[in-house]
Design a protein around this motif. Sequence first.
Motif, mmCIF file in Angstrom:
data_model
loop_
_atom_site.group_PDB
_atom_site.id
_atom_site.type_symbol
_atom_site.label_atom_id
_atom_site.label_comp_id
_atom_site.label_asym_id
_atom_site.label_seq_id
_atom_site.Cartn_x
_atom_site.Cartn_y
_atom_site.Cartn_z
ATOM 1 N N MET A 1 -16.717 15.436 13.920
ATOM 2 C CA MET A 1 -16.038 15.797 15.173
ATOM 3 C C MET A 1 -16.858 16.838 15.915
ATOM 4 S SD MET A 1 -12.194 17.332 15.667
ATOM 5 C CE MET A 1 -12.600 18.779 14.709
ATOM 6 N N SER A 2 -16.945 16.703 17.221
ATOM 7 C CA SER A 2 -17.717 17.620 18.046
ATOM 8 C C SER A 2 -17.113 19.009 18.017
ATOM 9 C CB SER A 2 -17.777 17.114 19.489
ATOM 10 O OG SER A 2 -18.479 15.904 19.567
ATOM 11 N N GLY A 3 -17.996 20.019 18.096
ATOM 12 C CA GLY A 3 -17.513 21.381 18.226
ATOM 13 C C GLY A 3 -16.747 21.561 19.525
ATOM 14 N N ILE A 4 -17.268 20.956 20.599
ATOM 15 C CA ILE A 4 -16.611 21.017 21.914
ATOM 16 C C ILE A 4 -16.634 19.616 22.516
ATOM 17 C CG2 ILE A 4 -16.654 22.020 24.231
ATOM 18 C CD1 ILE A 4 -18.186 24.399 23.058
ATOM 19 N N ALA A 5 -15.490 19.128 22.937
ATOM 20 C CA ALA A 5 -15.412 17.815 23.586
ATOM 21 C C ALA A 5 -14.625 17.958 24.884
ATOM 22 C CB ALA A 5 -14.748 16.795 22.671
ATOM 23 N N VAL A 6 -15.265 17.666 26.006
ATOM 24 C CA VAL A 6 -14.664 17.812 27.332
ATOM 25 C C VAL A 6 -14.615 16.433 27.997
ATOM 26 C CG1 VAL A 6 -14.917 18.876 29.615
ATOM 27 C CG2 VAL A 6 -15.557 20.157 27.556
ATOM 28 N N ASN A 7 -13.437 16.028 28.462
ATOM 29 C CA ASN A 7 -13.276 14.706 29.064
ATOM 30 C C ASN A 7 -12.529 14.803 30.396
ATOM 31 O OD1 ASN A 7 -14.293 12.710 26.961
ATOM 32 N ND2 ASN A 7 -12.875 13.943 25.737
ATOM 33 N N HIS A 8 -13.251 14.463 31.474
ATOM 34 C CA HIS A 8 -12.672 14.372 32.825
ATOM 35 C C HIS A 8 -11.919 15.662 33.212
ATOM 36 C CE1 HIS A 8 -13.800 10.167 32.765
ATOM 37 N NE2 HIS A 8 -13.130 9.998 31.642
ATOM 38 N N LEU A 70 -12.297 26.399 28.755
ATOM 39 C CA LEU A 70 -12.667 26.109 27.368
ATOM 40 C C LEU A 70 -12.169 27.176 26.411
ATOM 41 C CD1 LEU A 70 -16.338 24.746 27.650
ATOM 42 C CD2 LEU A 70 -14.179 23.517 27.789
ATOM 43 N N SER A 71 -12.023 28.399 26.909
ATOM 44 C CA SER A 71 -11.545 29.482 26.047
ATOM 45 C C SER A 71 -10.032 29.667 26.143
ATOM 46 C CB SER A 71 -12.254 30.793 26.407
ATOM 47 O OG SER A 71 -12.042 31.129 27.765
ATOM 48 N N GLY A 72 -9.377 28.872 26.980
ATOM 49 C CA GLY A 72 -7.923 28.907 27.046
ATOM 50 C C GLY A 72 -7.330 29.893 28.017
ATOM 51 N N ILE A 73 -8.155 30.564 28.806
ATOM 52 C CA ILE A 73 -7.646 31.519 29.787
ATOM 53 C C ILE A 73 -6.997 30.801 30.961
ATOM 54 C CG2 ILE A 73 -8.311 33.340 31.424
ATOM 55 C CD1 ILE A 73 -10.486 34.149 29.457
ATOM 56 N N LEU A 74 -7.588 29.687 31.383
ATOM 57 C CA LEU A 74 -7.048 28.891 32.482
ATOM 58 C C LEU A 74 -6.563 27.544 31.969
ATOM 59 C CD1 LEU A 74 -9.675 29.432 35.348
ATOM 60 C CD2 LEU A 74 -7.442 30.524 35.098
ATOM 61 N N VAL A 81 -9.580 18.879 26.734
ATOM 62 C CA VAL A 81 -10.621 19.650 26.055
ATOM 63 C C VAL A 81 -10.199 19.826 24.603
ATOM 64 C CG1 VAL A 81 -11.821 21.865 25.893
ATOM 65 C CG2 VAL A 81 -11.290 20.912 28.130
ATOM 66 N N ARG A 82 -11.150 19.665 23.701
ATOM 67 C CA ARG A 82 -10.937 19.997 22.297
ATOM 68 C C ARG A 82 -12.065 20.924 21.853
ATOM 69 N NH1 ARG A 82 -6.078 19.097 20.345
ATOM 70 N NH2 ARG A 82 -6.774 18.431 18.263
ATOM 71 N N VAL A 83 -11.701 22.079 21.351
ATOM 72 C CA VAL A 83 -12.664 23.042 20.829
ATOM 73 C C VAL A 83 -12.288 23.319 19.378
ATOM 74 C CG1 VAL A 83 -13.617 25.369 21.039
ATOM 75 C CG2 VAL A 83 -13.029 24.083 23.099
ATOM 76 N N GLN A 84 -13.180 22.986 18.470
ATOM 77 C CA GLN A 84 -12.884 23.124 17.042
ATOM 78 C C GLN A 84 -11.603 22.383 16.663
ATOM 79 O OE1 GLN A 84 -15.951 24.313 15.827
ATOM 80 N NE2 GLN A 84 -14.797 25.675 14.497
ATOM 81 N N GLY A 85 -11.306 21.297 17.391
ATOM 82 C CA GLY A 85 -10.109 20.516 17.106
ATOM 83 C C GLY A 85 -8.856 21.014 17.789
ATOM 84 N N THR A 87 -6.632 22.394 21.328
ATOM 85 C CA THR A 87 -6.511 22.407 22.785
ATOM 86 C C THR A 87 -6.469 23.867 23.221
ATOM 87 O OG1 THR A 87 -5.287 20.320 22.815
ATOM 88 C CG2 THR A 87 -5.110 21.725 24.767
ATOM 89 N N PRO A 88 -7.468 24.347 23.956
ATOM 90 C CA PRO A 88 -7.607 25.795 24.196
ATOM 91 C C PRO A 88 -6.389 26.467 24.808
ATOM 92 C CG PRO A 88 -9.619 24.652 24.808
ATOM 93 C CD PRO A 88 -8.607 23.593 24.494
ATOM 94 N N TRP A 89 -5.774 25.857 25.837
ATOM 95 C CA TRP A 89 -4.702 26.540 26.543
ATOM 96 C C TRP A 89 -3.398 26.580 25.743
ATOM 97 C CZ3 TRP A 89 -7.862 22.776 28.445
ATOM 98 C CH2 TRP A 89 -7.403 21.456 28.409
ATOM 99 N N SER A 90 -3.372 25.950 24.571
ATOM 100 C CA SER A 90 -2.221 26.131 23.683
ATOM 101 C C SER A 90 -2.248 27.503 23.022
ATOM 102 C CB SER A 90 -2.203 25.033 22.607
ATOM 103 O OG SER A 90 -2.027 23.756 23.189
#
Length: 326
Positions: A1-8, A70-74, A81-85, A87-90
């Motif tokens: 699994m990718s460390g960071i995966a960004v889609n659309h 990506l860091s979940g601030i916005l 987006v999946r970062v380390q599996g 969803t950042p904004w959660s």
Amino acid sequence: MSGIAVNHLSMRYKVPVREAGLQAALGSLFRRRYREVQAVQDISFSIEPGELVGFIGPNGAGKTTTLKMLSGILHPSGGTVRVQGFTPWSREVPFLRSIALIRGSQPIGGPTELTVLDSLRFQQTIYDVSVLDFQKNLAELTELLDLEQLLGRQVRALSLGERMRCGLALSLIYRPRVLFLDEPTLGLDVMAVGMMRRFIASYCRRTGATVLLTSHYMVDVETLCNRIILIDKGIIKYDGDLNGLTARLSPTKLLRVTISDSHNHDWQSYGELVELNGATAVLRLPREQVPGLTARLLAELEVSDLSVEEPPLESVIDQIYREGVL
């Protein structure tokens, strides 16, 4: 699994607008007008664990907005987006313990009466770092950042450069697996810039961290990154290796040749003379002519050194920003 995966991924927001003048200012208190800004437009990319990727573009391109999502601030307007599996904004606790967003050369914060070690221990408590892991991470950061003489000093007694080094340690004491570095060398002097670059490279080698780095200093990108993602007006214009970007945009190469004799030569007969410094000349010529000219120079001159170079990345990126050639 990718460390960071960004889609659309997309981000739109509204900003208030009004005309100048007191009357317009009073009117805006009762009836505000807005315009919509499309900061990021349907971007997709992935970064494998352990990759160090440069994320570049002109001011207002959408770099910092993307890092904040990506860091979940916005929270984005669209996309996933999946970062380390995660969803950042959660803003799940395990996610927050696995990332660090470092904006600029941020100095150590908190109460200035505390010692550096006290501040690091407070961070240990916040991120629930075990005693064993804290000691291991502290020893590693102390070595990388030369903190041995600073740990017992109060924060208020530190110089700006010392505060910057300690701020880095504070951001990394819990050993995040993903780093978002937003202009980490901005405003630093030459010595501090060199230290920062060496530290980032060493930290990544030792920890295998995944890194997305933004910088306006192309030397940062050239020194640290093999891959770059170029964004402009919220759209990804290029995603690939540095040499590929240069080859795509620049039809020329630089040929640096040093001769052992002291005679004057008609360098212009070999190509466009860019620089002449004693017995060393730099020629610019089309890529397809490099092999032939190299053979000619070796046959006709007493060559003591010869190298083929790509044009500086700085000039290639400047061409993109000015001409929009991608």
